[in-house]
Design an enzyme around this catalytic site. Structure first.
Site, PDB file in Angstrom:
ATOM      1  N   LYS A 277       1.033  -1.197   0.004  1.00 49.43           N
ATOM      2  CA  LYS A 277       0.332  -0.204  -0.271  1.00 49.43           C
ATOM      3  C   LYS A 277       1.052   1.195   0.425  1.00 49.43           C
ATOM      4  O   LYS A 277       1.692   1.201   0.313  1.00 49.43           O
ATOM      5  CB  LYS A 277      -0.629   0.333   1.313  1.00 49.43           C
ATOM      6  CG  LYS A 277      -2.508  -0.801   1.941  1.00 49.43           C
ATOM      7  CD  LYS A 277      -2.712   0.009   2.577  1.00 49.43           C
ATOM      8  CE  LYS A 277      -3.685  -1.590   2.612  1.00 49.43           C
ATOM      9  NZ  LYS A 277      -5.129  -1.848   1.420  1.00 49.43           N
ATOM     10  N   ARG A 351      -9.902 -11.349   1.847  1.00 49.48           N
ATOM     11  CA  ARG A 351     -10.709 -12.590   1.767  1.00 49.48           C
ATOM     12  C   ARG A 351     -10.179 -14.049   1.554  1.00 49.48           C
ATOM     13  O   ARG A 351     -10.917 -15.300   1.205  1.00 49.48           O
ATOM     14  CB  ARG A 351     -11.423 -12.930  -0.066  1.00 49.48           C
ATOM     15  CG  ARG A 351      -9.855 -12.269  -1.168  1.00 49.48           C
ATOM     16  CD  ARG A 351     -10.192 -11.558  -2.113  1.00 49.48           C
ATOM     17  NE  ARG A 351     -10.917 -10.327  -1.881  1.00 49.48           N
ATOM     18  CZ  ARG A 351     -10.788  -9.072  -2.818  1.00 49.48           C
ATOM     19  NH1 ARG A 351     -11.370  -9.710  -3.940  1.00 49.48           N
ATOM     20  NH2 ARG A 351     -11.424  -8.533  -2.517  1.00 49.48           N
TER      21      ARG A 351
HETATM   22  N1  BES Z   1      -7.873  -3.863   4.245  1.00 51.95           N
HETATM   23  C1  BES Z   1      -7.898  -3.562   3.009  1.00 51.95           C
HETATM   24  C2  BES Z   1      -9.737  -2.431   2.881  1.00 51.95           C
HETATM   25  C3  BES Z   1      -9.762  -1.343   3.819  1.00 51.95           C
HETATM   26  C4  BES Z   1     -10.156  -0.544   2.971  1.00 51.95           C
HETATM   27  C5  BES Z   1     -10.167  -1.487   5.485  1.00 51.95           C
HETATM   28  C6  BES Z   1      -9.453   0.815   4.240  1.00 51.95           C
HETATM   29  C7  BES Z   1     -10.239  -0.236   6.145  1.00 51.95           C
HETATM   30  C8  BES Z   1     -10.621   0.132   4.764  1.00 51.95           C
HETATM   31  C9  BES Z   1      -8.207  -4.724   1.572  1.00 51.95           C
HETATM   32  O1  BES Z   1      -7.075  -5.946   2.477  1.00 51.95           O
HETATM   33  C10 BES Z   1      -7.275  -3.938   1.362  1.00 51.95           C
HETATM   34  O2  BES Z   1      -6.433  -3.627   0.174  1.00 51.95           O
HETATM   35  N2  BES Z   1      -8.798  -4.669  -0.496  1.00 51.95           N
HETATM   36  C11 BES Z   1      -8.248  -3.986  -2.003  1.00 51.95           C
HETATM   37  C12 BES Z   1      -9.171  -4.902  -2.357  1.00 51.95           C
HETATM   38  C13 BES Z   1      -7.709  -4.690  -3.860  1.00 51.95           C
HETATM   39  C14 BES Z   1      -6.496  -4.964  -4.328  1.00 51.95           C
HETATM   40  C15 BES Z   1      -9.122  -6.056  -4.580  1.00 51.95           C
HETATM   41  C16 BES Z   1      -8.939  -2.992  -2.034  1.00 51.95           C
HETATM   42  O3  BES Z   1     -10.197  -2.254  -1.539  1.00 51.95           O
HETATM   43  O4  BES Z   1      -8.480  -1.789  -2.682  1.00 51.95           O
HETATM   44 ZN    ZN Z   2      -5.217  -5.668   1.708  1.00 53.70          ZN
END
Ligand code: BES
Ligand code: ZN
Ligand code: ZN
Length: 503
Positions: A277, A351
């Site tokens: 990230k 997931r």
């Molecule tokens: N933990 C994050 C989702 C999240 C985002 C939680 C903002 C709380 C606040 C999750 O693991 C994630 O990074 N999801 C990705 C999925 C994508 C790569 C398909 C996302 O939502 O960008």
């Molecule tokens: Zn994530």
């Protein structure tokens, strides 16, 4: 935690640092809400007028502090806005009471004891005022030095007008105490920084609570997970210096006729892994275990309340880090269910750990499974910060979860699982990939999870990425930081399952 008492003494006669009264928004200015009568008498019936002079309107969230007159034992009167008054004869909206009590409790940080003289005629009112006050008084101070200026939370909430010898009132207070304590337990875990809360520490914390509350607990460590074929948990956890855990926490009742399984995403820190990230997206990722924290709290609350239902909590714990041993984009994992998953993006890790936990939970054939996860940024974009999305393989069950959340004071909205999006996470290499197209990302995550729920099992998925962590200023009974989102909804579901009204 802040103590709760039900007091038989009148609002004016109770010895406390402050007495809290309610104000509603009337057509002709602010009006006092029921409960304030004896305090108003000490103002010769002029309290509403005094408040109006001070600029109060009774709007939701408004607070007005004034010195108490002779005849009121407390030093300070705190008037708190309840918004529009209900129609004559109607009950107060419990959420308005929770919010007002929460604002008052937070405003009174530093005080030892406050008398809450808000509407408290019905047990529902008592429960709402008590819950709001106990949640609003919450503060996370574990990392602040004593002299850094933070005030201690309000010490005691005395609900006046409630009847301590009335069975229904007592039960309402007990429910409020148990549920608020578990929401606050979840908040503490969420707020604890990831350097102090890794999967091992989390699992040990659950074991200690299990001992305290007489619950059955089993912890699978990294060896047991590898041996058991938990490819999702192992795959996500392998880039971290602290290994993954799967925790099973079970509350059983000898006369239970229903069993619920709650499954929580417990990523103690989500760096994104190799699909790292960027800065600006990782500062609050200690909150990525909020689902597991909610499940933990809900199982303990069910036990404290002695609900006639079995509740099994599954906590899928891992830290998502980009270490030298980390899963790479393009790697294929063999999941606990036997399905293979091509990991196209290591940041879609929730997931993967949930897939293993859902498949494992399904083996016990519960009457329903509800998972809770800070799963997608897409859900935050869709619904905003304040509410979680509900997806399900059963429309009627999804509606029930939605109404349960509403009654508990948790904002949420039903979301679909459109079948045409399923093929977007087909993989050329494995059975499926861990991501599909960007649009509708929250629904795709839901569709992915559905693949791991046992045949014929009723299931709902709560994506709490929005409400789990509140970055703005506190409001109502919502603090800054971890909110404890979904604990109250899960407890509401367990209560209905116990009554036989859920399934
Ligand atoms: N933990 C994050 C989702 C999240 C985002 C939680 C903002 C709380 C606040 C999750 O693991 C994630 O990074 N999801 C990705 C999925 C994508 C790569 C398909 C996302 O939502 O960008
Ligand atoms: Zn994530
Ligand atoms: Zn995550």
């Amino acid at each position: 935690m802040t103590a709760l008492t039900l007091s038989t003494s009148s609002a004016a006669a109770l010895r406390a640092d402050a007495v809290v009264v309610g104000v509603t928004k009337g057509a002709k200015g602010p009006r006092l809400a029921p409960g304030a009568e004896t305090v108003d008498a000490a103002f010769d019936g002029g309290l509403a007028g005094v408040l109006e002079t001070l600029g109060a309107s009774g709007a939701e969230g408004e607070t007005t502090k004034l010195p108490a007159p002779a005849g009121v034992k407390a030093a300070v009167v705190l008037a708190v806005g309840l918004g529009e008054a209900p129609e004559d004869g109607d009950a107060f909206d419990p959420e308005a009471l929770r919010k007002a009590a929460g604002v008052a409790a937070r405003t009174l940080a530093g005080a030892k004891k406050a008398a809450f003289a808000l509407p408290a005629g019905a047990p529902e009112d008592v429960e709402a005022v008590a819950t709001g006050a106990l949640l609003g008084a919450y503060a996370f101070t574990a990392y602040q030095s004593q002299n850094s200026g933070g005030k201690a939370p309000l010490g005691e909430v005395a609900v006046v007008g409630a009847k301590p010898r009335d069975k229904a009132h007592k039960a309402a207070a007990e429910r409020a105490t148990a549920v608020a304590a578990e929401v606050n337990r979840a908040r503490d875990l969420i707020n604890t920084p990831s350097n102090d809360l890794n999967p091992t520490v989390f699992a040990t914390t659950v074991q200690a609570a299990a001992k305290e509350f007489g619950l059955k607990v089993e912890v699978l460590d990294e060896k047991a997970l590898a041996k058991g074929g938990y490819g999702g948990l192992i795959g996500v956890g392998r880039g971290s210096a602290t290994p993954p855990r799967l925790v099973r926490l079970a509350y059983t009742h000898p006369k239970a006729t229903r069993t619920l399984a709650f499954v929580g995403k417990g990523i103690t820190y989500d760096s994104g892994g190799i699909s790292l990230k960027p800065a600006g997206h990782n500062e609050t990722m200690k909150c990525d275990m909020s689902g597991a924290a909610a499940v933990f709290g809900a199982v303990v609350a069910s036990a404290k309340l002695g609900l006639k239902v079995n509740v099994t909590g599954w906590l899928a714990l891992a830290e998502n880090m980009p270490g030298g041993n980390a899963t790479r984009p393009g790697d294929v994992l063999r999941m606990y269910s036997g399905k293979t998953v091509e990991v196209l993006n290591t940041d879609a890790e929730g997931r993967l750990v949930l897939a293993d936990a859902l498949a494992r939970a399904s083996e016990e054939s519960p009457d329903a499974i509800v998972d809770v996860a800070t799963l997608t940024g897409a859900m935050v974009l869709a619904l905003g910060e304040g509410r979680f999305g509900i997806m399900s393989n059963d429309d009627e069950f999804r509606t029930k979860v939605h109404t349960t959340a509403l009654a508990a004071g948790e904002d949420s909205w039903p979301m679909p699982l459109p079948q045409q999006l399923r093929k977007t996470f087909d993989s050329p290499t494995a059975d499926i990939a861990n991501m599909g197209v960007r649009m509708g990302g929250g629904l795709i995550a839901g569709l992915f999870l559905r693949e791991f729920v046992g045949e014929g099992i009723t299931w709902a998925h709560l994506d709490i990425a929005g409400p789990a962590f509140h970055e703005g200023a506190p409001f109502g009974y919502t603090p800054k930081g971890g909110t404890g989102s979904a604990v109250r909804t899960l407890v509401g579901l367990a209560r209905q399952a116990a009554d036989g009204t859920l399934l």
